[in-house]
Motif scaffolding. Structure first.
Motif, PDB file in Angstrom:
ATOM      1  N   ARG A 165     120.492 -32.252  18.566  1.00 54.61           N
ATOM      2  CA  ARG A 165     120.947 -31.198  17.671  1.00 54.61           C
ATOM      3  C   ARG A 165     119.952 -30.033  17.726  1.00 54.61           C
ATOM      4  O   ARG A 165     118.750 -30.234  17.528  1.00 54.61           O
ATOM      5  N   GLY A 166     120.448 -28.823  18.036  1.00 54.70           N
ATOM      6  CA  GLY A 166     119.590 -27.646  18.021  1.00 54.70           C
ATOM      7  C   GLY A 166     119.114 -27.315  16.623  1.00 54.70           C
ATOM      8  O   GLY A 166     119.857 -27.458  15.647  1.00 54.70           O
ATOM      9  N   LEU A 167     117.882 -26.892  16.507  1.00 49.05           N
ATOM     10  CA  LEU A 167     117.273 -26.635  15.201  1.00 49.05           C
ATOM     11  C   LEU A 167     117.437 -25.165  14.824  1.00 49.05           C
ATOM     12  O   LEU A 167     116.939 -24.264  15.519  1.00 49.05           O
ATOM     13  N   ASP A 168     118.142 -24.921  13.724  1.00 47.92           N
ATOM     14  CA  ASP A 168     118.283 -23.567  13.184  1.00 47.92           C
ATOM     15  C   ASP A 168     117.037 -23.218  12.379  1.00 47.92           C
ATOM     16  O   ASP A 168     116.450 -24.075  11.697  1.00 47.92           O
ATOM     17  N   SER A 169     116.666 -21.948  12.401  1.00 49.51           N
ATOM     18  CA  SER A 169     115.506 -21.510  11.633  1.00 49.51           C
ATOM     19  C   SER A 169     115.616 -20.023  11.334  1.00 49.51           C
ATOM     20  O   SER A 169     116.361 -19.284  11.997  1.00 49.51           O
ATOM     21  N   VAL A 170     114.866 -19.595  10.331  1.00 49.33           N
ATOM     22  CA  VAL A 170     114.800 -18.200   9.934  1.00 49.33           C
ATOM     23  C   VAL A 170     113.359 -17.894   9.559  1.00 49.33           C
ATOM     24  O   VAL A 170     112.631 -18.781   9.079  1.00 49.33           O
ATOM     25  N   GLY A 171     112.924 -16.673   9.778  1.00 44.00           N
ATOM     26  CA  GLY A 171     111.545 -16.338   9.447  1.00 44.00           C
ATOM     27  C   GLY A 171     111.245 -14.872   9.679  1.00 44.00           C
ATOM     28  O   GLY A 171     112.120 -14.077  10.038  1.00 44.00           O
ATOM     29  N   GLY A 172     109.997 -14.547   9.487  1.00 43.96           N
ATOM     30  CA  GLY A 172     109.558 -13.175   9.679  1.00 43.96           C
ATOM     31  C   GLY A 172     108.185 -12.953   9.084  1.00 43.96           C
ATOM     32  O   GLY A 172     107.565 -13.868   8.525  1.00 43.96           O
ATOM     33  N   TRP A 173     107.699 -11.743   9.212  1.00 46.91           N
ATOM     34  CA  TRP A 173     106.392 -11.371   8.673  1.00 46.91           C
ATOM     35  C   TRP A 173     106.390  -9.890   8.312  1.00 46.91           C
ATOM     36  O   TRP A 173     107.232  -9.115   8.780  1.00 46.91           O
ATOM     37  N   ALA A 174     105.425  -9.505   7.479  1.00 45.77           N
ATOM     38  CA  ALA A 174     105.235  -8.108   7.082  1.00 45.77           C
ATOM     39  C   ALA A 174     103.751  -7.838   6.951  1.00 45.77           C
ATOM     40  O   ALA A 174     102.977  -8.725   6.546  1.00 45.77           O
ATOM     41  N   GLY A 194     117.666 -17.619  14.210  1.00 46.67           N
ATOM     42  CA  GLY A 194     117.997 -18.161  15.509  1.00 46.67           C
ATOM     43  C   GLY A 194     118.158 -19.661  15.517  1.00 46.67           C
ATOM     44  O   GLY A 194     118.038 -20.343  14.492  1.00 46.67           O
ATOM     45  N   LYS A 195     118.409 -20.172  16.729  1.00 45.42           N
ATOM     46  CA  LYS A 195     118.640 -21.600  16.921  1.00 45.42           C
ATOM     47  C   LYS A 195     118.041 -22.011  18.262  1.00 45.42           C
ATOM     48  O   LYS A 195     118.186 -21.302  19.267  1.00 45.42           O
ATOM     49  N   ALA A 196     117.332 -23.136  18.274  1.00 48.61           N
ATOM     50  CA  ALA A 196     116.752 -23.706  19.497  1.00 48.61           C
ATOM     51  C   ALA A 196     115.851 -22.698  20.201  1.00 48.61           C
ATOM     52  O   ALA A 196     115.997 -22.441  21.395  1.00 48.61           O
ATOM     53  N   ILE A 197     114.919 -22.123  19.460  1.00 49.98           N
ATOM     54  CA  ILE A 197     114.006 -21.121  20.023  1.00 49.98           C
ATOM     55  C   ILE A 197     112.547 -21.570  19.878  1.00 49.98           C
ATOM     56  O   ILE A 197     111.655 -20.774  19.601  1.00 49.98           O
ATOM     57  N   GLY A 198     112.306 -22.847  20.084  1.00 53.73           N
ATOM     58  CA  GLY A 198     110.932 -23.347  20.034  1.00 53.73           C
ATOM     59  C   GLY A 198     110.055 -22.744  21.115  1.00 53.73           C
ATOM     60  O   GLY A 198     108.838 -22.641  20.945  1.00 53.73           O
ATOM     61  N   GLY A 199     110.648 -22.312  22.238  1.00 51.20           N
ATOM     62  CA  GLY A 199     109.867 -21.675  23.285  1.00 51.20           C
ATOM     63  C   GLY A 199     109.318 -20.329  22.886  1.00 51.20           C
ATOM     64  O   GLY A 199     108.402 -19.814  23.542  1.00 51.20           O
ATOM     65  N   LEU A 200     109.847 -19.736  21.818  1.00 50.99           N
ATOM     66  CA  LEU A 200     109.365 -18.461  21.302  1.00 50.99           C
ATOM     67  C   LEU A 200     108.571 -18.634  20.018  1.00 50.99           C
ATOM     68  O   LEU A 200     108.251 -17.646  19.353  1.00 50.99           O
ATOM     69  N   GLY A 201     108.287 -19.879  19.637  1.00 52.65           N
ATOM     70  CA  GLY A 201     107.532 -20.136  18.413  1.00 52.65           C
ATOM     71  C   GLY A 201     108.393 -20.298  17.185  1.00 52.65           C
ATOM     72  O   GLY A 201     107.866 -20.527  16.088  1.00 52.65           O
TER      73      GLY A 201
END
Length: 560
Positions: free
Chosen positions: A461-470, A433-440
């Motif tokens: 500039r919106g911040l792009d990020s990728v992540g996840g957990w298992a 996602g991008k610019a989703i600091g409100g969701l962590g």
């Protein structure tokens, strides 16, 4: 003469041998006859008969007392059940599926108790009749009767235990009627949770850590503490049926809303709103209004060390408690599978901390003059007696930073719950996602600035990020489970280095955050738990390498 003497001695020897053999044979036969025929003197027979009669009379008295006790218990249980049924009917007027379940449970408890009492009475009478039978019949069947009587007693005890369990459930349901201003039921629930914590390294929050940092000058390099501020309390209200829909409201609070400015204020956590929802549930459709978790990213790792903030927050686990309106529709595909469609609008949060005070000012999300949007589709099927669930969700929110500077925030994510066997299961979540600091996402940051955000010349500039957990879960029994999880949030380096001296709401140098933990949860009862968790955090910045911290958490909780 010598010849006759020799013959005489020969004859005498054979005679003696014959006599000895005859005497030996007679003795052996007499001994065998003595063994085969026990002594049968009148005194011995009389004593044995007296003992047998006395033993039989004692058994008859014990059986009669047992039968009388079972009858008394059944009559008392029947009276108590009738009283419970009458009170439940008066309170609830006999409406709703829960009441039907309770009535069935009460009827089942009556039936099982009656069967137990009748069976025990019949067995007792049969044993009495058998005890009055002749002695020769009792000697052969006494051991078998004892075994059968033991089995019957165990069966009666099992039925009694089942009845007590059902009675307890009826009592629990009856107690859900908490006094309220309306005539509708109100249920109180929650958990009192004690956390003992120990840290090695610097963390942003010693009892609920999410980030690790460099050791400040003069710092001891660790910490120890205890807290109850993750305790929770909840209220659930059951309203009337409206247009065929059941109405219900739920409110959840905790004590993790900060600390008062008083001595030892860290032990006086402030009350905080977590969630509060109102629902209208039809057969396959629901409307939910209120503050709730983000429905397009629902699951989180299992941990009682992180209740105030979900486990692996800012380390790949998107989460937030946001005011929203959503609609859910379920489509049944078969006996064991279904589809769930969800869609709604949300408060457009962007992650910035509000200004202190009582007045709410518009943030970048609210300034966009439109809500955020979310949607999700999930497929569920039963596997190994557990739900196998696969979901795909999406999110969009526009943010306005003034001076016509807008950023489009968006995210796509998938979540999975995968049973591997009756004891093992795998769960997890991935997002981009991008610019989703409100969701962590983006370690809590939505955008970066080239300078002062209040200046019209500053670029955004919106911040792009990728992540996840298992997470891998192992449940060897209903009372014990083990969990191991890993998560990571990774903002794009190209965005982090786009501005030479970037600024952000939060630390602009955070480059990656990783978290992992293992825990054990033991529930000796449904309302009591013990848990232990070890967590490891690694946080990277663009100016230096990773900083590590270790966290140990021991917990005890009572649910109510």
């Amino acid at each position: 003469m010598r010849m006759s003497m020799t013959r005489w001695f020969e004859f005498l020897r054979w005679a003696m041998l014959t006599g000895v053999m005859a005497w030996t044979a007679s003795a052996i036969a007499q001994e065998a006859r003595n063994r085969a025929e026990p002594p049968s003197s009148p005194e011995s027979l009389s004593a044995a008969s007296s003992d047998s009669v006395r033993e039989l009379r004692e058994q008859v008295r014990e059986l009669q007392a047992a039968v009388a006790g079972m009858r008394s218990d059944w009559q008392r249980a029947h009276a108590e059940t009738e009283e419970l049924r009458r009170e439940l009917n008066e309170v609830r007027a006999g409406t709703g599926p829960r009441d039907a379940v309770l009535r069935n449970a009460v009827a089942k408890s009556e039936t099982t108790s009656a069967e137990a009492a009748a069976g025990s009475s019949q067995d007792g009478l049969q044993n009495v009749l058998q005890n009055d039978a002749p002695q020769e019949n009792q000697n052969g069947d006494q051991e078998e009767d004892q075994k059968e009587g033991q089995k019957k007693s165990e069966h009666a005890a099992s039925l009694e235990e089942e009845y007590q369990l059902l009675s307890g459930k009826v009592d629990d349901q009856y107690q859900t009627k908490v006094e309220s201003a309306s005539k509708y039921r109100l249920r109180l629930s929650g958990i009192v949770l004690m956390n003992l914590v120990s840290n090695q390294g610097w963390v942003d929050n010693i009892d609920i850590p999410t980030l690790a940092g460099a050791k400040p000058p003069g710092d001891s390099g660790g910490s120890f503490g205890a807290t109850l501020r993750q305790s929770e309390i909840g209220f659930e209200a059951f309203g009337p049926n409206v247009t065929g829909a059941k109405t219900r409201a739920d409110l959840q609070l905790d004590l993790a809303g900060g600390f008062p400015s008083v001595p030892n204020g860290i032990n006086s956590g402030l009350l905080r709103l977590r969630t509060g929802t109102m629902r209208m549930d039809w057969t396959n459709t629901s409307v939910v209004v209120g503050q709730d978790g983000i429905f397009f990213s629902p699951n989180s790792p299992t941990s009682f060390a992180s209740l105030a903030v979900p486990a692996l927050a800012y380390a790949g686990n998107l989460w937030s408690w946001v005011p929203q309106i959503r609609v859910e529709h379920r489509v049944v595909l078969g006996e064991e599978s279904s589809l769930l469609f969800q869609g709604g609008i949300l408060d457009p949060v962007s992650g910035e901390a509000p200004q202190a005070g009582f007045y709410r000012q518009a943030g970048p999300g609210e300034s966009s003059r439109q809500p955020a949007y979310g949607t999700r589709i999930a497929w569920t099927r039963n596997v190994f007696g557990q739900p196998l669930q696969l979901g795909v969700g999406g999110f969009y929110s526009r943010q306005d930073y003034g001076f016509s500077r807008t950023v489009d925030g968006w995210a796509g994510m998938t979540d999975i719950e995968l049973p591997l066997s009756h004891q093992f299961s795998l769960s997890g979540k991935l997002y981009r996602g991008k610019a989703i600091g409100g969701l962590g996402g983006g370690i809590g940051r939505s955008a970066l600035f080239s300078g002062d955000p209040a200046s019209a010349s500053t670029e955004v500039r919106g911040l792009d990020s990728v992540g996840g957990w298992a997470q891998l879960k192992y449940r060897p029994s209903n009372k014990l489970e083990f969990n191991a999880a890993f998560g990571m949030d990774n903002p794009y380096a190209s965005d982090l280095k786009y501005f030479r001296y970037a600024q952000a709401y939060g630390d602009p140098t955070l480059a990656r955050n990783q978290g992992s933990f293992v825990n054990m949860i033991y529930r000796p009862r449904s309302d009591l738990l013990f848990s232990a968790e070890y967590r490891h955090l690694t946080t990277y910045t663009i100016t230096e390498g990773g900083n590590n911290a270790r966290h140990l958490n021991l917990m005890m909780g009572i649910l109510f």
